[in-house]
Design a protein around this motif. Structure first.
Motif, PDB file in Angstrom:
ATOM      1  N   MET A 159       0.827  -1.199   0.000  1.00  0.00           N
ATOM      2  CA  MET A 159       0.000   0.000   0.000  1.00  0.00           C
ATOM      3  C   MET A 159       0.870   1.261   0.000  1.00  0.00           C
ATOM      4  SD  MET A 159      -2.882  -1.244  -0.261  1.00  0.00           S
ATOM      5  CE  MET A 159      -3.671   0.342  -0.188  1.00  0.00           C
ATOM      6  N   SER A 221      -5.094  -9.843  -2.681  1.00  0.00           N
ATOM      7  CA  SER A 221      -4.977  -8.875  -3.778  1.00  0.00           C
ATOM      8  C   SER A 221      -6.340  -8.605  -4.417  1.00  0.00           C
ATOM      9  CB  SER A 221      -3.995  -9.390  -4.835  1.00  0.00           C
ATOM     10  OG  SER A 221      -2.673  -9.328  -4.350  1.00  0.00           O
ATOM     11  N   ARG A 224      -8.284  -6.227  -2.232  1.00  0.00           N
ATOM     12  CA  ARG A 224      -7.834  -4.838  -2.323  1.00  0.00           C
ATOM     13  C   ARG A 224      -8.328  -4.180  -3.608  1.00  0.00           C
ATOM     14  NH1 ARG A 224      -1.783  -5.500   0.238  1.00  0.00           N
ATOM     15  NH2 ARG A 224      -1.426  -6.669  -1.682  1.00  0.00           N
ATOM     16  N   ASP A 234      -3.362  -4.779  -8.334  1.00  0.00           N
ATOM     17  CA  ASP A 234      -2.846  -5.633  -7.275  1.00  0.00           C
ATOM     18  C   ASP A 234      -2.954  -7.074  -7.752  1.00  0.00           C
ATOM     19  OD1 ASP A 234      -2.264  -6.860  -4.766  1.00  0.00           O
ATOM     20  OD2 ASP A 234      -3.094  -5.121  -3.745  1.00  0.00           O
ATOM     21  N   ILE A 273      -9.267   0.781   1.189  1.00  0.00           N
ATOM     22  CA  ILE A 273      -8.663  -0.502   1.543  1.00  0.00           C
ATOM     23  C   ILE A 273      -8.344  -0.559   3.032  1.00  0.00           C
ATOM     24  CG2 ILE A 273      -6.686  -2.007   1.155  1.00  0.00           C
ATOM     25  CD1 ILE A 273      -6.560  -0.783  -1.708  1.00  0.00           C
TER      26      ILE A 273
END
Length: 303
Positions: A159, A221, A224, A234, A273
């Motif tokens: 991130m 992933s 996200r 991601d 997120i």
């Protein structure tokens, strides 16, 4: 109900729901100056510092540089992890690096108080359950062993990486650009180390779930991407060949786009997120009271 009533009902739904949808899925740039853009990164740097320092030593920022916290509350539920010796050394180094990042940002653009973080096993379990779409039994505990902790770490430095890539594009001052680029280099390195450690064990089963390490990364992933709502930025450590480098490999040790360039995320995407709610307007998850600083606070209701 006649056609005019149906039309009126549809119009009401559009008026009520469309603004919320647009706001929640906005993927464009935000309005902020360099200082606020760089200070926003403190929300992630505090999080990483606390998670890595507690994971290695069972104590965080307050034991090393308490003034950095600016009077903000200590994290909820952070613990010392049961790490093997090599992983302990790596995580310890990451923690100290995050202290350096905090110092560099604070020295350049100032600080705000550390936000409240939830680093409890229960919060990580909620994240993992959401990623899989069902409750794991027993609940996932990041501090239980090395592989769990590295999987939990997979959630965090990436991130910072995509956040700095997005931030650099919007910065004007050479000073803030240079600092952001330097911070990005280390965040990218941390993420690469974590992904390499996981790739080495990609097809191992995470006990007691009979789920592979690779599947864990893919689910995290995907979550996200789903929460951020701005496309695929991601990818897990094993991907279909069409998503691999030059569409020639299924290995994905470094997550990158079709040209092997790093993905970028905006502050709203990152907040969606971190909050785990898919909305920069609704705190929760790792930041139960929301992020600090003008950028994060601009999305929260004025009290």
């Amino acid at each position: 109900m006649d056609k005019s009533c149906y039309f009126f009902f549809a119009l009401i739904c559009l008026v009520v729901l469309f603004p919320a949808f647009v706001l929640a899925s906005y993927c464009g740039p935000i309005i902020a100056d360099d200082n606020d853009r760089l200070r926003f990164a403190l929300n992630l740097e505090f999080l990483e510092a606390e998670f890595f320092l507690f994971g290695a030593h069972g104590e965080g920022i307050d034991s090393i540089e308490p003034t950095f916290a600016g009077g903000g509350p200590p994290p909820i539920g952070a613990q010392k992890a049961n790490l093997d010796p090599v992983s302990h050394q790596i995580i310890e180094e990451f923690g100290y690096q995050e202290i350096g990042h905090l110092r560099a940002i604070i020295k350049t653009v100032g600080k705000f108080p550390r936000p409240l973080y939830d680093l409890s096993p229960q919060n990580f379990a909620r994240v993992i359950d959401k990623a899989f779409g069902y409750k794991l039994v027993p609940p996932f505990n990041p501090y239980q062993n090395t592989i769990n902790y590295i999987l939990a770490s997979y959630i965090i430095p990436y991130m910072g990486l995509v956040g700095y890539v997005g931030t650099i594009q919007e910065l004007v001052s050479p000073t803030t650009k240079e600092l952001a680029a330097s911070l990005l280099g280390v965040e990218a390195g941390q993420d690469a180390v974590i992904r390499a450690l996981l790739y080495e064990r990609a097809y191992e089963q995470v006990r007691p779930y009979n789920i592979t390490v690779a599947e864990f990364t893919n689910k995290i992933s995907y979550l996200r991407n789903e929460l951020a709502m701005c496309g695929i930025k991601d990818e897990g450590i094993i991907v279909p060949s069409q998503l691999g480098a030059e569409q020639r490999t299924k290995s994905n040790v470094l997550s990158a786009d079709a040209n092997s360039l790093s993905y970028a995320r905006t502050p709203p995407e990152i907040l969606r997120i971190l909050y785990g709610t898919g909305s920069e307007y609704k705190p929760g998850g790792f930041l139960p009271n929301g992020g600090n600083g003008n950028v994060a606070q601009s999305f929260l209701p004025r009290v």
